[in-house]
Design a protein around this motif. Structure first.
Motif, PDB file in Angstrom:
ATOM      1  N   ASP A  38       0.844  -1.195   0.000  1.00 26.51           N
ATOM      2  CA  ASP A  38       0.000   0.000   0.000  1.00 26.51           C
ATOM      3  C   ASP A  38       0.880   1.246   0.000  1.00 26.51           C
ATOM      4  O   ASP A  38       1.968   1.248   0.613  1.00 26.51           O
ATOM      5  CB  ASP A  38      -0.882   0.036   1.257  1.00 26.51           C
ATOM      6  CG  ASP A  38      -1.910  -1.080   1.309  1.00 26.51           C
ATOM      7  OD1 ASP A  38      -1.994  -1.871   0.356  1.00 26.51           O
ATOM      8  OD2 ASP A  38      -2.632  -1.148   2.324  1.00 26.51           O
ATOM      9  N   ASN A  39       0.415   2.298  -0.653  1.00 26.90           N
ATOM     10  CA  ASN A  39       1.090   3.600  -0.626  1.00 26.90           C
ATOM     11  C   ASN A  39       2.570   3.503  -0.987  1.00 26.90           C
ATOM     12  O   ASN A  39       3.417   4.119  -0.338  1.00 26.90           O
ATOM     13  CB  ASN A  39       0.924   4.261   0.754  1.00 26.90           C
ATOM     14  CG  ASN A  39      -0.529   4.412   1.140  1.00 26.90           C
ATOM     15  OD1 ASN A  39      -1.341   4.874   0.351  1.00 26.90           O
ATOM     16  ND2 ASN A  39      -0.856   4.011   2.348  1.00 26.90           N
ATOM     17  N   SER A  40       2.893   2.753  -2.024  1.00 28.56           N
ATOM     18  CA  SER A  40       4.302   2.539  -2.372  1.00 28.56           C
ATOM     19  C   SER A  40       4.761   3.270  -3.630  1.00 28.56           C
ATOM     20  O   SER A  40       5.945   3.262  -3.939  1.00 28.56           O
ATOM     21  CB  SER A  40       4.585   1.036  -2.501  1.00 28.56           C
ATOM     22  OG  SER A  40       3.748   0.427  -3.455  1.00 28.56           O
ATOM     23  N   ASP A  42       4.795   6.891  -6.129  1.00 30.42           N
ATOM     24  CA  ASP A  42       4.577   8.331  -6.243  1.00 30.42           C
ATOM     25  C   ASP A  42       3.694   8.663  -7.433  1.00 30.42           C
ATOM     26  O   ASP A  42       3.051   9.707  -7.457  1.00 30.42           O
ATOM     27  CB  ASP A  42       5.903   9.071  -6.417  1.00 30.42           C
ATOM     28  CG  ASP A  42       6.811   8.923  -5.206  1.00 30.42           C
ATOM     29  OD1 ASP A  42       6.315   9.063  -4.078  1.00 30.42           O
ATOM     30  OD2 ASP A  42       8.012   8.657  -5.403  1.00 30.42           O
ATOM     31  N   LYS A  70       0.655   6.617  -3.250  1.00 26.42           N
ATOM     32  CA  LYS A  70       0.811   7.400  -2.031  1.00 26.42           C
ATOM     33  C   LYS A  70      -0.153   8.589  -2.033  1.00 26.42           C
ATOM     34  O   LYS A  70      -0.541   9.062  -3.105  1.00 26.42           O
ATOM     35  CB  LYS A  70       2.239   7.954  -1.941  1.00 26.42           C
ATOM     36  CG  LYS A  70       3.304   6.918  -1.770  1.00 26.42           C
ATOM     37  CD  LYS A  70       4.680   7.578  -1.784  1.00 26.42           C
ATOM     38  CE  LYS A  70       5.789   6.559  -1.689  1.00 26.42           C
ATOM     39  NZ  LYS A  70       7.125   7.201  -1.780  1.00 26.42           N
ATOM     40  N   GLY A  73      -0.016  11.390  -4.577  1.00 24.08           N
ATOM     41  CA  GLY A  73       0.551  10.750  -5.759  1.00 24.08           C
ATOM     42  C   GLY A  73      -0.233  11.145  -7.000  1.00 24.08           C
ATOM     43  O   GLY A  73      -1.392  11.552  -6.926  1.00 24.08           O
TER      44      GLY A  73
END
Length: 152
Positions: A38-40, A42, A70, A73
């Motif tokens: 998760d959230n990895s 940009d 992210k 992002g």
């Protein structure tokens, strides 16, 4: 896969040296859960693909984009709509599995599934004639929707 491992390796080899330490290439099935945390990411850039799927599959893909992106992002996507193709004999060509969405359908799909994004839509048209028949058609026209978004 749209790209082979060899093609991705070639892309990597041509990348500027200062970016290589950040760049990784991986072939994944876009219709399944992505093998990323998760959230990895940009940013996500996806072109020439999403319009090929039904709306439920697109919803799943956009959910995965949202999961791995992210906060703040960026996404840049394109989506072909209103597609018309003809062969050399002027016969209309349709592909069974392709969604063939209108531009209004596409805008609704992205507004519904990216409601946690600030989105900008850019519309344009395309038309190509006398194409190489390797693609199976000699004429194609339609609209393009470019979706630029920032995750809130």
């Amino acid at each position: 896969a749209f790209f082979t491992k060899e093609e991705l390796d070639e892309l990597y080899s041509t990348c500027n040296q200062k970016y290589k330490e950040k760049l990784q290439t991986k072939i994944v099935d876009i219709t399944k859960n992505f093998p990323f945390d998760d959230n990895s990411f940009d940013g996500i850039f996806c072109t020439g693909t999403l319009h090929l799927f039904n709306s439920e599959t697109i919803k799943g893909i956009l959910n995965e984009f949202n999961r791995v992106l992210k906060p703040n992002g960026k996404i840049v996507l394109d989506f072909a709509t209103d597609i018309v193709r003809y062969d050399n004999n002027n016969n209309l060509i349709k592909f069974d599995n392709e969604g063939n969405y209108t531009i209004d359908d596409a805008i609704a799909i992205f507004n519904q599934n990216l409601d946690n994004y600030d989105i900008k839509f850019i519309k344009s048209e395309f038309k190509e004639e006398n194409l190489d028949l390797k693609a199976g058609y000699s004429f194609i026209q339609g609209n393009f929707l470019v979706i630029i978004g920032t995750k809130k």
